[in-house]
Write a protein that holds these residues in place. Structure first.
Motif, PDB file in Angstrom:
ATOM      1  N   LEU A  57      55.396   9.962 -80.453  1.00 14.97           N
ATOM      2  CA  LEU A  57      54.578   8.571 -80.602  1.00 14.97           C
ATOM      3  C   LEU A  57      54.292   8.516 -81.843  1.00 14.97           C
ATOM      4  O   LEU A  57      54.447   7.355 -82.271  1.00 14.97           O
ATOM      5  N   ALA A  58      53.667   9.262 -82.481  1.00 12.87           N
ATOM      6  CA  ALA A  58      52.880   9.095 -83.696  1.00 12.87           C
ATOM      7  C   ALA A  58      54.108   8.890 -84.898  1.00 12.87           C
ATOM      8  O   ALA A  58      54.284   8.032 -85.625  1.00 12.87           O
TER       9      ALA A  58
ATOM     10  N   PRO B 221      46.160  12.813 -70.391  1.00 10.02           N
ATOM     11  CA  PRO B 221      45.045  13.705 -70.191  1.00 10.02           C
ATOM     12  C   PRO B 221      44.018  13.364 -69.273  1.00 10.02           C
ATOM     13  O   PRO B 221      43.538  14.161 -68.400  1.00 10.02           O
ATOM     14  N   PHE B 222      43.709  12.051 -69.087  1.00  9.22           N
ATOM     15  CA  PHE B 222      42.669  11.728 -68.414  1.00  9.22           C
ATOM     16  C   PHE B 222      43.111  11.692 -66.638  1.00  9.22           C
ATOM     17  O   PHE B 222      42.458  12.676 -66.042  1.00  9.22           O
ATOM     18  N   PHE B 223      44.184  11.315 -66.379  1.00 11.41           N
ATOM     19  CA  PHE B 223      44.791  11.411 -64.986  1.00 11.41           C
ATOM     20  C   PHE B 223      44.763  13.050 -64.852  1.00 11.41           C
ATOM     21  O   PHE B 223      44.608  13.452 -63.732  1.00 11.41           O
TER      22      PHE B 223
ATOM     23  N   ASN C  36      56.180  -4.898 -75.796  1.00 18.17           N
ATOM     24  CA  ASN C  36      55.652  -4.179 -74.699  1.00 18.17           C
ATOM     25  C   ASN C  36      55.908  -2.824 -74.246  1.00 18.17           C
ATOM     26  O   ASN C  36      54.948  -2.137 -73.771  1.00 18.17           O
ATOM     27  N   GLY C  37      57.242  -2.347 -74.343  1.00 14.76           N
ATOM     28  CA  GLY C  37      57.452  -0.860 -74.099  1.00 14.76           C
ATOM     29  C   GLY C  37      56.798   0.122 -75.032  1.00 14.76           C
ATOM     30  O   GLY C  37      56.239   1.055 -74.369  1.00 14.76           O
TER      31      GLY C  37
ATOM     32  N   LEU D 197      53.831   2.653 -73.553  1.00 12.89           N
ATOM     33  CA  LEU D 197      53.913   3.924 -73.827  1.00 12.89           C
ATOM     34  C   LEU D 197      52.486   4.543 -74.490  1.00 12.89           C
ATOM     35  O   LEU D 197      52.149   5.536 -74.087  1.00 12.89           O
ATOM     36  N   ILE D 198      52.059   3.826 -75.526  1.00 15.03           N
ATOM     37  CA  ILE D 198      50.878   4.440 -76.106  1.00 15.03           C
ATOM     38  C   ILE D 198      49.804   4.297 -75.218  1.00 15.03           C
ATOM     39  O   ILE D 198      49.126   5.693 -75.094  1.00 15.03           O
ATOM     40  N   VAL D 199      49.633   3.331 -74.275  1.00 18.17           N
ATOM     41  CA  VAL D 199      48.454   3.337 -73.189  1.00 18.17           C
ATOM     42  C   VAL D 199      48.968   4.656 -72.388  1.00 18.17           C
ATOM     43  O   VAL D 199      47.977   5.389 -72.111  1.00 18.17           O
TER      44      VAL D 199
END
Lengths: 66, 157
Positions: free
Chosen positions: B130-131, B104-106, B91-92, B96-98
């Motif tokens: 993350l990658a 950048p959107f927010f 879940n973490g 984190l990915i989401v």
């Protein structure tokens, strides 16, 4: 899947705490298994069936859709 | 089966307490250490040190403290707790990915609301980390799967 652990435990007059201690798990785990919130590993299921003198199939019963 | 990747073992329960202590006293200790380095002259450019390194001062104790909390056993460690921990890790990583991809959107929604033009927040380091996390996780998974299949094929022969 449902199980008869609560019934079998009552037959043996054991508390969740006592069963947990015998099986080497926490009382919360026994509670979660009885309420079908957690599916135990094969090892734990075998330990339980051994303790209650039943087969795993008698203790854990498959239901439609499982 | 020969294991090239050693299994990660959890630390004993007492390390949870150490984790909490690192979280509580880590930042002041890092700040004091920085002051000490400044006073003995090992850090000459005070302004750039705090601009560039202040993040490390804060994030090192936070990451080490949280890592100790995550990688230490519970008081009553059993298979259900392990199952819940694996799920929590899944879940973490997922959120984190989401979260990082939505950042950048927010960021740009706020910029547009303020009347500024669209831009990209400085999240290159986050995207890189993350990658790497996803790369290591996938590589480790494929390797374990390959080793298991190889071992099963050898047993079948």
């Amino acid at each position: 899947m449902r199980n008869n652990i609560k019934v079998e435990r009552a037959k043996k007059d054991m508390t969740q705490e006592q069963l947990a201690e015998v099986l080497g798990v926490s009382r919360q785990t026994i509670n979660a298994i009885e309420k079908n919130k957690y599916l135990p590993s094969t090892l734990l299921a075998l330990k339980m069936s051994d303790l209650f003198g039943l087969t795993v199939n008698e203790l854990f019963i498959l239901e439609e859709g499982d | 089966m020969k294991e090239m990747l050693p299994e990660v073992k959890l630390l004993p329960y007492r390390y949870k307490r150490y984790g909490v202590w690192v979280l509580i006293i880590g930042i002041p200790v890092m700040a004091l250490l920085s002051m000490a380095l400044l006073s003995v002259g090992l850090i000459t450019d005070r302004q750039s040190f705090f601009a560039e390194w202040s993040y490390l001062m804060v994030y090192y104790p936070i990451i080490i403290g949280l890592a100790l909390l995550n990688f230490s056993k519970e008081k009553d460690e059993d298979e259900m707790v392990q199952h819940l921990r694996y799920q929590a890790f899944m879940n973490g990583v997922y959120y984190l990915i989401v979260g990082i991809l939505m950042l950048p959107f927010f960021y740009n929604v706020f910029r547009l609301l303020r009347g500024a033009s669209i831009g990209m927040p400085d999240i290159g380091g986050m995207l890189g980390a993350l990658a790497l996390l996803l790369f290591y996780t996938y590589l480790s998974f494929r390797y374990k799967l390959h080793q298991t299949r190889k071992s099963l094929a050898a047993d079948a022969e």
